[in-house]
Design a protein around this motif. Structure first.
Motif, PDB file in Angstrom:
ATOM      1  N   HIS A 100      53.931  19.329  65.219  1.00 13.52           N
ATOM      2  CA  HIS A 100      54.091  18.953  63.841  1.00 13.52           C
ATOM      3  C   HIS A 100      52.702  18.918  63.087  1.00 13.52           C
ATOM      4  O   HIS A 100      52.593  18.775  61.980  1.00 13.52           O
ATOM      5  CB  HIS A 100      54.612  17.409  63.756  1.00 13.52           C
ATOM      6  CG  HIS A 100      55.809  17.453  64.282  1.00 13.52           C
ATOM      7  ND1 HIS A 100      56.904  17.905  63.934  1.00 13.52           N
ATOM      8  CD2 HIS A 100      56.293  16.445  65.246  1.00 13.52           C
ATOM      9  CE1 HIS A 100      57.843  17.630  64.664  1.00 13.52           C
ATOM     10  NE2 HIS A 100      57.538  16.897  65.670  1.00 13.52           N
ATOM     11  N   HIS A 101      51.529  19.333  63.768  1.00 13.73           N
ATOM     12  CA  HIS A 101      50.285  19.536  63.321  1.00 13.73           C
ATOM     13  C   HIS A 101      49.936  20.899  62.792  1.00 13.73           C
ATOM     14  O   HIS A 101      48.878  21.143  62.678  1.00 13.73           O
ATOM     15  CB  HIS A 101      49.212  18.927  64.116  1.00 13.73           C
ATOM     16  CG  HIS A 101      49.550  17.475  64.497  1.00 13.73           C
ATOM     17  ND1 HIS A 101      48.701  16.683  65.464  1.00 13.73           N
ATOM     18  CD2 HIS A 101      50.538  16.455  63.987  1.00 13.73           C
ATOM     19  CE1 HIS A 101      49.199  15.504  65.500  1.00 13.73           C
ATOM     20  NE2 HIS A 101      50.309  15.284  64.564  1.00 13.73           N
ATOM     21  N   ARG A 102      51.172  21.706  63.012  1.00 16.21           N
ATOM     22  CA  ARG A 102      50.656  23.132  62.837  1.00 16.21           C
ATOM     23  C   ARG A 102      50.128  23.303  61.378  1.00 16.21           C
ATOM     24  O   ARG A 102      50.489  22.888  60.440  1.00 16.21           O
ATOM     25  CB  ARG A 102      51.713  24.005  62.882  1.00 16.21           C
ATOM     26  CG  ARG A 102      51.998  24.371  64.391  1.00 16.21           C
ATOM     27  CD  ARG A 102      53.273  25.213  64.749  1.00 16.21           C
ATOM     28  NE  ARG A 102      53.398  25.264  66.198  1.00 16.21           N
ATOM     29  CZ  ARG A 102      54.527  25.855  66.697  1.00 16.21           C
ATOM     30  NH1 ARG A 102      55.572  26.148  65.971  1.00 16.21           N
ATOM     31  NH2 ARG A 102      54.573  25.983  67.973  1.00 16.21           N
ATOM     32  N   ASN A 103      49.203  24.196  61.133  1.00 17.69           N
ATOM     33  CA  ASN A 103      48.639  24.704  59.715  1.00 17.69           C
ATOM     34  C   ASN A 103      49.461  25.463  59.067  1.00 17.69           C
ATOM     35  O   ASN A 103      49.264  25.375  57.617  1.00 17.69           O
ATOM     36  CB  ASN A 103      47.152  25.270  59.884  1.00 17.69           C
ATOM     37  CG  ASN A 103      46.319  24.067  60.489  1.00 17.69           C
ATOM     38  OD1 ASN A 103      46.371  22.840  60.150  1.00 17.69           O
ATOM     39  ND2 ASN A 103      45.168  24.609  61.367  1.00 17.69           N
ATOM     40  N   TYR A 104      50.347  26.442  59.703  1.00 22.26           N
ATOM     41  CA  TYR A 104      51.083  27.244  58.952  1.00 22.26           C
ATOM     42  C   TYR A 104      52.464  27.411  59.393  1.00 22.26           C
ATOM     43  O   TYR A 104      52.785  26.897  60.444  1.00 22.26           O
ATOM     44  CB  TYR A 104      50.368  28.749  59.218  1.00 22.26           C
ATOM     45  CG  TYR A 104      48.942  29.010  59.005  1.00 22.26           C
ATOM     46  CD1 TYR A 104      47.935  28.770  59.665  1.00 22.26           C
ATOM     47  CD2 TYR A 104      48.761  29.487  57.705  1.00 22.26           C
ATOM     48  CE1 TYR A 104      46.653  29.090  59.323  1.00 22.26           C
ATOM     49  CE2 TYR A 104      47.368  29.554  57.251  1.00 22.26           C
ATOM     50  CZ  TYR A 104      46.447  29.361  57.961  1.00 22.26           C
ATOM     51  OH  TYR A 104      45.199  29.728  57.561  1.00 22.26           O
ATOM     52  N   LYS A 105      53.192  27.728  58.503  1.00 25.84           N
ATOM     53  CA  LYS A 105      54.731  27.613  58.525  1.00 25.84           C
ATOM     54  C   LYS A 105      55.305  28.723  59.469  1.00 25.84           C
ATOM     55  O   LYS A 105      56.103  28.520  60.143  1.00 25.84           O
ATOM     56  CB  LYS A 105      55.611  27.209  57.321  1.00 25.84           C
ATOM     57  CG  LYS A 105      56.806  26.929  57.377  1.00 25.84           C
ATOM     58  CD  LYS A 105      57.615  26.451  56.043  1.00 25.84           C
ATOM     59  CE  LYS A 105      58.995  26.370  56.385  1.00 25.84           C
ATOM     60  NZ  LYS A 105      59.587  26.182  55.005  1.00 25.84           N
ATOM     61  N   TYR A 106      54.826  29.939  58.756  1.00 29.12           N
ATOM     62  CA  TYR A 106      55.336  31.197  59.455  1.00 29.12           C
ATOM     63  C   TYR A 106      54.117  31.961  60.360  1.00 29.12           C
ATOM     64  O   TYR A 106      53.173  32.231  59.783  1.00 29.12           O
ATOM     65  CB  TYR A 106      55.871  32.127  58.406  1.00 29.12           C
ATOM     66  CG  TYR A 106      56.939  31.483  57.598  1.00 29.12           C
ATOM     67  CD1 TYR A 106      56.661  31.130  56.356  1.00 29.12           C
ATOM     68  CD2 TYR A 106      58.136  31.359  58.044  1.00 29.12           C
ATOM     69  CE1 TYR A 106      57.713  30.474  55.558  1.00 29.12           C
ATOM     70  CE2 TYR A 106      59.223  30.745  57.121  1.00 29.12           C
ATOM     71  CZ  TYR A 106      58.971  30.460  56.128  1.00 29.12           C
ATOM     72  OH  TYR A 106      59.705  29.698  55.229  1.00 29.12           O
ATOM     73  N   HIS A 107      54.632  32.335  61.405  1.00 34.16           N
ATOM     74  CA  HIS A 107      53.440  32.977  62.323  1.00 34.16           C
ATOM     75  C   HIS A 107      54.084  34.380  62.577  1.00 34.16           C
ATOM     76  O   HIS A 107      55.074  34.801  62.824  1.00 34.16           O
ATOM     77  CB  HIS A 107      53.657  32.275  63.933  1.00 34.16           C
ATOM     78  CG  HIS A 107      53.188  30.967  63.640  1.00 34.16           C
ATOM     79  ND1 HIS A 107      54.073  29.971  63.887  1.00 34.16           N
ATOM     80  CD2 HIS A 107      52.000  30.102  63.508  1.00 34.16           C
ATOM     81  CE1 HIS A 107      53.581  28.858  63.501  1.00 34.16           C
ATOM     82  NE2 HIS A 107      52.142  28.865  63.371  1.00 34.16           N
TER      83      HIS A 107
END
Lengths: 107, 259
Positions: A100-107
């Motif tokens: 949940h601490h990811r900075n970007y939604k799409y990789h």
């Protein structure tokens, strides 16, 4: 069956002093020399009792100890190995939270 | 369970001060069974252990980049050469970062700073600290070994002194024999002296008897001669004397007429 006993196959007259990193059972091909199709049969031959599993864990621990911690002139390597090992382990068990601490939604 | 070994590692070198016999892995040198030498002055001690069968390794397993075992790199070497494992590591970290499996949240930046500090500490201060700790360990081991060697030396000296005392005791036997011979010689000398005394005494007595006999003989002879002469002189009458004188004159005349 008690904790801390020697393995059944250990015989001091034959093997000499007890070496906790050595497997005293029936000799088998080492894991690193198996072919891929032999892995299943090799795994079938091992004893899968809890005490055998604990014995394997103990041998793994002692081999690591003998190689990196117990020699006379060790360096900082075992400390860093434990550091990195515990870092990965705790990251793995907390991965659910980390997602949940990811900075970007799409990789 | 994880922290206890880390805490133990914090006191790594004191932990290592406990004597610990270990397995003979590939790293171990072969077991030496030389007997301990008794140093008069302290020399380099030979590596002597009783034949226990296990010996402690001196050097740990090789690691690269501080903690990754060397065998992992060599495992790749046959297939991918020298750069294989590094490329693999780079690709793996790239994958983890780009897919955000390893999230760069604020803990990551804390970890980055700590990693930098650890790196500089271990590369700058590490070797010096390692050398001083090794030196203190070696001194400790050397004191223990020296105590053991000195005790062995004491016992060797005790054995040597005991053998020396045995040798001296045998010398005592020779001394006794010499004294006996001395006494025997003295006895012999006294015996001979007394023998000579006896001899001289006996000879003196015999000489006295000889002298006695001779003087008696002389006296007998002298008196006998005197008695004979007296008797002869007594038997000479004046007639006889005249007859003898006349005869003598006739004999002289006969002889002088012949020549």
């Amino acid at each position: 069956m008690a904790f801390g006993d020697y393995p059944k196959e250990y015989n001091p007259a034959v093997h000499g002093p007890y070496d906790p990193a050595r497997y005293y059972g029936k000799p088998d091909t080492p894991f690193g020399q198996l072919k891929l199709n032999e892995i299943g049969s090799w795994f079938g031959r091992r004893s899968k009792t809890p005490s055998a599993f604990m014995g394997a864990c103990s041998r793994v621990w002692w081999r690591w100890q003998h190689k990196y911690v117990q020699p006379k002139k060790v360096g900082i390597a075992p400390f860093f190995q434990l550091l990195v090992g515990s870092m990965t382990f705790f990251y793995a068990i907390n991965y659910g939270k980390m997602k949940h601490h990811r900075n970007y939604k799409y990789h | 369970m994880i922290f206890s070994p880390i805490l133990k590692l914090g006191y790594l070198k004191q932990y290592l001060k406990q004597p610990f016999v270990l397995t003979c892995t590939k790293i171990c040198p072969p077991i030496s069974t030389t007997k301990p030498v008794c140093p008069g002055s302290s020399g380099k001690p030979p590596s002597s252990t009783p034949s226990l069968g296990l010996k402690r390794a001196v050097k740990p397993g090789k690691v690269r980049m501080g903690f990754i075992p060397d065998e992992w790199f060599l495992f790749f070497y046959s297939k991918t050469g020298v750069t294989g494992p590094y490329v693999f590591g780079l690709v793996l970290t790239n994958y983890l970062f780009s897919k955000e499996i390893y999230v760069m949240e604020h803990e990551y930046y804390v970890g980055l700073s700590i990693f930098t500090m650890l790196y500089y500490a271990s590369t700058r201060l590490g070797p010096g600290l390692g050398r001083s700790l090794d030196k203190s360990i070696d001194e400790h081991v050397e004191t223990l070994e020296k105590a053991r060697r000195d005790e062995a030396c004491v016992y060797e000296n005790a054995i040597k002194d005991a053998k020396d005392a045995q040798w001296r005791a045998e010398g005592q036997k020779l001394l006794m024999d010499a004294k006996k011979e001395n006494i025997a010689m003295q006895l012999e000398a006294i015996y001979r002296e007394r023998f000579m005394q006896v001899f001289h005494a006996v000879k003196g007595r015999l000489d006295y008897q000889v002298k006695l006999q001779r003087s008696m003989n002389r006296i007998h002879q002298k008196w006998m001669i005197n008695w004979i002469l007296q008797n002869v002189k007594k038997s000479i009458t004046p007639d006889f004397e005249k007859a003898v004188l006349n005869k003598a004159i006739q004999d002289i005349a006969a002889i002088s007429s012949k020549t």
